[in-house]
Design a protein around this motif. Structure first.
Motif, short mmCIF file in Angstrom:
data_model
loop_
_atom_site.label_atom_id
_atom_site.label_comp_id
_atom_site.label_asym_id
_atom_site.label_seq_id
_atom_site.Cartn_x
_atom_site.Cartn_y
_atom_site.Cartn_z
N UNK A 71 0.83 -1.21 0.00
CA UNK A 71 0.00 0.00 0.00
C UNK A 71 0.86 1.26 0.00
N UNK A 72 1.98 1.21 0.71
CA UNK A 72 2.88 2.36 0.74
C UNK A 72 3.42 2.63 -0.67
N UNK A 73 3.75 1.58 -1.40
CA UNK A 73 4.24 1.74 -2.78
C UNK A 73 3.12 2.16 -3.71
N UNK A 74 1.94 1.59 -3.52
CA UNK A 74 0.80 1.93 -4.38
C UNK A 74 0.45 3.41 -4.29
N UNK A 75 0.74 4.04 -3.18
CA UNK A 75 0.44 5.47 -3.03
C UNK A 75 1.15 6.29 -4.09
N UNK A 76 2.25 5.78 -4.63
CA UNK A 76 3.02 6.50 -5.65
C UNK A 76 2.44 6.39 -7.06
N UNK A 77 1.52 5.45 -7.29
CA UNK A 77 1.09 5.25 -8.67
C UNK A 77 -0.34 4.80 -8.88
N UNK A 78 -0.95 4.15 -7.94
CA UNK A 78 -2.20 3.43 -8.23
C UNK A 78 -3.32 4.36 -8.71
N UNK A 79 -3.38 5.57 -8.22
CA UNK A 79 -4.45 6.48 -8.64
C UNK A 79 -4.23 7.01 -10.06
N UNK A 80 -3.04 6.86 -10.57
CA UNK A 80 -2.74 7.35 -11.92
C UNK A 80 -2.83 6.27 -12.99
N UNK A 81 -3.07 5.03 -12.57
CA UNK A 81 -3.18 3.96 -13.55
C UNK A 81 -4.49 4.06 -14.31
N UNK A 82 -4.42 3.90 -15.61
CA UNK A 82 -5.64 3.80 -16.41
C UNK A 82 -6.18 2.38 -16.22
N UNK A 83 -7.42 2.17 -16.61
CA UNK A 83 -8.08 0.89 -16.39
C UNK A 83 -7.27 -0.28 -16.97
N UNK A 84 -6.77 -0.20 -18.22
CA UNK A 84 -5.98 -1.34 -18.73
C UNK A 84 -4.69 -1.57 -17.93
N UNK A 85 -4.05 -0.50 -17.50
CA UNK A 85 -2.82 -0.64 -16.71
C UNK A 85 -3.12 -1.26 -15.35
N UNK A 86 -4.25 -0.86 -14.77
CA UNK A 86 -4.64 -1.41 -13.47
C UNK A 86 -4.94 -2.91 -13.59
N UNK A 87 -5.56 -3.31 -14.68
CA UNK A 87 -5.83 -4.74 -14.90
C UNK A 87 -4.53 -5.53 -14.98
N UNK A 88 -3.55 -4.97 -15.67
CA UNK A 88 -2.24 -5.64 -15.79
C UNK A 88 -1.59 -5.73 -14.41
N UNK A 89 -1.65 -4.65 -13.68
CA UNK A 89 -1.08 -4.63 -12.33
C UNK A 89 -1.75 -5.70 -11.45
N UNK A 90 -3.07 -5.75 -11.47
CA UNK A 90 -3.79 -6.74 -10.67
C UNK A 90 -3.45 -8.16 -11.11
N UNK A 91 -3.26 -8.35 -12.40
CA UNK A 91 -2.87 -9.66 -12.92
C UNK A 91 -1.49 -10.08 -12.39
N UNK A 92 -0.57 -9.12 -12.33
CA UNK A 92 0.76 -9.41 -11.81
C UNK A 92 0.71 -9.77 -10.33
N UNK A 93 -0.13 -9.07 -9.57
CA UNK A 93 -0.30 -9.41 -8.16
C UNK A 93 -0.89 -10.81 -8.02
N UNK A 94 -1.87 -11.12 -8.84
CA UNK A 94 -2.49 -12.45 -8.80
C UNK A 94 -1.49 -13.54 -9.16
N UNK A 95 -0.57 -13.22 -10.06
CA UNK A 95 0.46 -14.20 -10.45
C UNK A 95 1.33 -14.54 -9.24
N UNK A 96 1.59 -13.57 -8.39
CA UNK A 96 2.36 -13.83 -7.17
C UNK A 96 1.60 -14.80 -6.27
N UNK A 97 0.32 -14.60 -6.14
CA UNK A 97 -0.49 -15.49 -5.30
C UNK A 97 -0.54 -16.90 -5.88
N UNK A 98 -0.73 -16.98 -7.19
CA UNK A 98 -0.81 -18.30 -7.84
C UNK A 98 0.51 -19.05 -7.80
N UNK A 99 1.60 -18.33 -7.83
CA UNK A 99 2.92 -18.94 -7.88
C UNK A 99 3.14 -19.90 -6.71
N UNK A 100 2.61 -19.56 -5.55
CA UNK A 100 2.85 -20.37 -4.35
C UNK A 100 1.60 -20.99 -3.75
#
Length: 136
Positions: A71-100
């Motif tokens: 959340x501390x890192x997201x404060x630097x960028x999350x509000x500026x992400x466009x919808x497609x960029x946010x989807x990619x970001x969420x997908x990358x986070x989900x990949x971390x969860x799926x990995x393990x």
């Protein structure tokens, strides 16, 4: 092959597993609330990631710590992400969860928490670079 995988996990364990009493952890104690307070007090994404790394438990408690750093890192960028960029970001986070997700043991929860926080840090760095390029 199996022996190699065990060695790899042990190597990561040695690097990642540190108690909150470890040198460099700014928390008052190893109590979760003290470590969370140290993360909240961190100035910016990179410092939060340093605190997270220094104070990590190497177990399921890192999920909470990682979420604070994320959340501390997201404060630097999350509000500026466009919808497609946010989807990619969420997908990358989900990949971390799926990995393990099919691994047993709390150490893998820690790995997933670090993965997610590192993805957020990467996005924060990209946002900083874009802001620097736009200022020129």
């Amino acid at each position: 092959m199996r022996f190699g995988a065990v060695l790899a996990v042990l190597a990561v364990l040695v690097v990642r597993t540190k108690s909150a009493f470890a040198e460099g952890c700014p928390a008052k104690s190893s109590q979760m609330d003290d470590v969370v307070a140290a993360l909240n007090d961190a100035r910016g994404c990179d410092r939060a990631m340093q605190v997270f790394d220094a104070c990590a438990f190497g177990a399921s408690g890192d999920v909470r710590l990682g979420a604070v750093a994320e959340k501390k890192c997201e404060a630097d960028f999350v509000n500026r992400l466009k919808v497609p960029q946010n989807r990619i970001y969420q997908r990358e986070l989900s990949a971390c969860d799926r990995k393990y997700e099919h691994r047993s043991g709390t150490l893998y929860l820690s790995f997933a928490a670090f993965c997610r926080a590192e993805v957020a840090q990467h996005y924060a760095h990209q946002a900083q670079k874009a802001a620097g390029a736009g200022a020129r």
